[in-house]
Scaffold this active site. Sequence first.
Site, PDB file in Angstrom:
ATOM      1  N   ALA A  12       4.508  -2.220   4.825  1.00 13.64           N
ATOM      2  CA  ALA A  12       5.631  -1.178   4.388  1.00 13.64           C
ATOM      3  C   ALA A  12       5.648   0.202   4.236  1.00 13.64           C
ATOM      4  O   ALA A  12       6.101   1.068   3.164  1.00 13.64           O
ATOM      5  CB  ALA A  12       6.398  -1.760   3.303  1.00 13.64           C
ATOM      6  N   ASP A 105       9.683  -3.993   8.119  1.00 11.15           N
ATOM      7  CA  ASP A 105      11.190  -3.222   9.036  1.00 11.15           C
ATOM      8  C   ASP A 105      11.367  -4.840  10.357  1.00 11.15           C
ATOM      9  O   ASP A 105      12.421  -4.102  11.118  1.00 11.15           O
ATOM     10  CB  ASP A 105      10.479  -2.018   9.739  1.00 11.15           C
ATOM     11  CG  ASP A 105       9.806  -1.975  10.436  1.00 11.15           C
ATOM     12  OD1 ASP A 105       8.763  -3.424  10.355  1.00 11.15           O
ATOM     13  OD2 ASP A 105       9.091  -1.052  11.077  1.00 11.15           O
ATOM     14  N   GLY A 140       2.508  -4.095  22.922  1.00  8.47           N
ATOM     15  CA  GLY A 140       1.406  -4.577  23.206  1.00  8.47           C
ATOM     16  C   GLY A 140       1.275  -5.810  24.116  1.00  8.47           C
ATOM     17  O   GLY A 140       1.905  -6.985  23.767  1.00  8.47           O
ATOM     18  N   HIS A 363      53.138  -8.038 -10.645  1.00  4.22           N
ATOM     19  CA  HIS A 363      53.322  -6.722  -9.801  1.00  4.22           C
ATOM     20  C   HIS A 363      53.112  -5.653 -10.626  1.00  4.22           C
ATOM     21  O   HIS A 363      53.478  -4.735 -11.573  1.00  4.22           O
ATOM     22  CB  HIS A 363      55.078  -5.619  -9.389  1.00  4.22           C
ATOM     23  CG  HIS A 363      56.031  -7.217  -9.324  1.00  4.22           C
ATOM     24  ND1 HIS A 363      55.784  -7.617  -7.729  1.00  4.22           N
ATOM     25  CD2 HIS A 363      56.537  -8.228 -10.065  1.00  4.22           C
ATOM     26  CE1 HIS A 363      57.125  -8.700  -8.199  1.00  4.22           C
ATOM     27  NE2 HIS A 363      57.190  -8.541  -8.984  1.00  4.22           N
ATOM     28  N   TYR A 366      48.188  -3.439 -15.547  1.00  2.00           N
ATOM     29  CA  TYR A 366      46.936  -3.369 -15.819  1.00  2.00           C
ATOM     30  C   TYR A 366      46.523  -4.554 -16.919  1.00  2.00           C
ATOM     31  O   TYR A 366      47.340  -4.497 -17.883  1.00  2.00           O
ATOM     32  CB  TYR A 366      46.354  -1.819 -16.217  1.00  2.00           C
ATOM     33  CG  TYR A 366      45.040  -2.610 -16.661  1.00  2.00           C
ATOM     34  CD1 TYR A 366      44.034  -2.928 -15.909  1.00  2.00           C
ATOM     35  CD2 TYR A 366      44.556  -1.750 -18.121  1.00  2.00           C
ATOM     36  CE1 TYR A 366      42.433  -2.686 -16.414  1.00  2.00           C
ATOM     37  CE2 TYR A 366      43.790  -2.315 -18.364  1.00  2.00           C
ATOM     38  CZ  TYR A 366      42.226  -2.346 -18.173  1.00  2.00           C
ATOM     39  OH  TYR A 366      40.778  -2.541 -18.256  1.00  2.00           O
ATOM     40  N   ASN A 377      55.316 -14.554 -18.625  1.00  2.00           N
ATOM     41  CA  ASN A 377      55.671 -14.065 -17.369  1.00  2.00           C
ATOM     42  C   ASN A 377      55.275 -12.372 -17.611  1.00  2.00           C
ATOM     43  O   ASN A 377      55.510 -11.793 -19.497  1.00  2.00           O
ATOM     44  CB  ASN A 377      57.280 -14.043 -17.303  1.00  2.00           C
ATOM     45  CG  ASN A 377      57.515 -12.444 -16.225  1.00  2.00           C
ATOM     46  OD1 ASN A 377      57.555 -13.245 -15.183  1.00  2.00           O
ATOM     47  ND2 ASN A 377      57.905 -11.561 -16.647  1.00  2.00           N
ATOM     48  N   ALA A 380      57.006  -6.278 -14.212  1.00  2.00           N
ATOM     49  CA  ALA A 380      56.034  -5.168 -13.508  1.00  2.00           C
ATOM     50  C   ALA A 380      56.158  -4.059 -14.271  1.00  2.00           C
ATOM     51  O   ALA A 380      56.899  -3.960 -15.085  1.00  2.00           O
ATOM     52  CB  ALA A 380      57.128  -4.702 -12.476  1.00  2.00           C
TER      53      ALA A 380
END
Length: 456
Positions: A12, A105, A140, A363, A366, A377, A380
């Site tokens: 590598a 690789d 090769g 809806h 956050y 519930n 929104a």
Amino acid sequence: MSTSPLSVVILAAGKGTRMYSDLPKVLHPLAGKPMVQHVIDSALTLGARQVHLVYGHGGDLLKAHLSGQPLNWVLQAQQLGTGHAMQQAAPDFSDDEDILMLYGDVPLISAATLQRLIAAKPQGGIGLLTVKLDDPSGYGRIVRHHDRVVGIVEHKDASEAQRRINEINTGILVANGVDLKRWLARLDNNNAQGEFYITDIIAMAHQEGRQIAAVHPERLSEVEGVNNRLQLSALERAYQQQQAQRLLLAGVMLTDPARFDLRGELVHGRDVVIDTNVIIEGKVTLGNRVHIGSGCVLKDCQIADDSVISPYTVIEGARLAQACTVGPFARLRPGACLDAEAHVGNFVEMKKAHLGRGSKAGHLSYLGDAEIGAGVNIGAGTITCNYDGANKHQTVIGDDVFVGSDSQLVAPVTVGRGATIAAGTTVTKNVGDGELVLSRVKQVQLSGWERPVKKK
């Protein structure tokens, strides 16, 4: 068949000039992890007692990215050929072990092919991985006499007759440590490139009467190397095609196998359906009858039976119980946890939050650092205000709470079971069981009011 212990050398040290990158070539990712990591993983799968990584360019970056790997680091300060690279590692070889030579690789070499190669190595001889190509230019050539391998000649050193040979050297081989050290010590650089070729040991072994066993890989992509980004992208597609075929044969329905990326591990149940352009990273577990919509990104998550993830949802480090529905356009961040039949809708983000059984956040919300009970519930536009500028704080919402739209809960705060939060409320104090809380500004209505008129 060899029964000796095994060590692996991974070359590598190359710079990867044609990648046009500051990142060492072998660190460029394939299926979400560095190319060289794929090779290391194959070596460890074989049970190698030691993995020697020969490095040169970008050594500090390599060591930083692979710091957690069980590697013996071998410096090749000057890149003078594959034989020279192996010479740098040779002092660490034990006489009683087999040495398998791989390349950082050449990322798709499989443990199964390598196991066949090791098993085929004759006692005191060499196991050599070869492949036949329609166009062998640049590689090769395998030289045979009466069908026995007697040598390898590099393309630039080959005669016209030898250049017509279509069996080529992949560079991958296995030999015993004591023999390999002896052959490496005899290498010279008397060739067109002025380099030390590891391939010269094939002729040395033949001259000593040793056998060379040639083995072919299961797939050509296993031995294809990467020198530029075009080749890397081709191997990425080859890898993804293999993964897609494996999943389809195992019962996973991929709507379009050509538009699916697996960059980790997928554990799945029965009758799983994955739509187009889904990306799976890390370890993902999908239960029975899970449906993943188009454009989703799943990372290190668990999704239980009968759950439906709608399009363009991002889920990372989350756990979903049975029959959850999420999305479209939802985001579940690390620590999000949904109990059975919970629903998270469009443009809802959760982080370190628990949503109880049957609870819904439909809806534009956050929910961070929150413990939310069952049957809740979340209206929104609801925000749990968890950050005071210095520290995070928790919001606790009991079972059967109704949170009206456009509400803010300023943590730390607790809302008791069955409470109702009126739309537009900012909650700054704890709310008791069954209480109604509202903190709206009183509505004012002005009759006869006229809008301002723009000045001309």
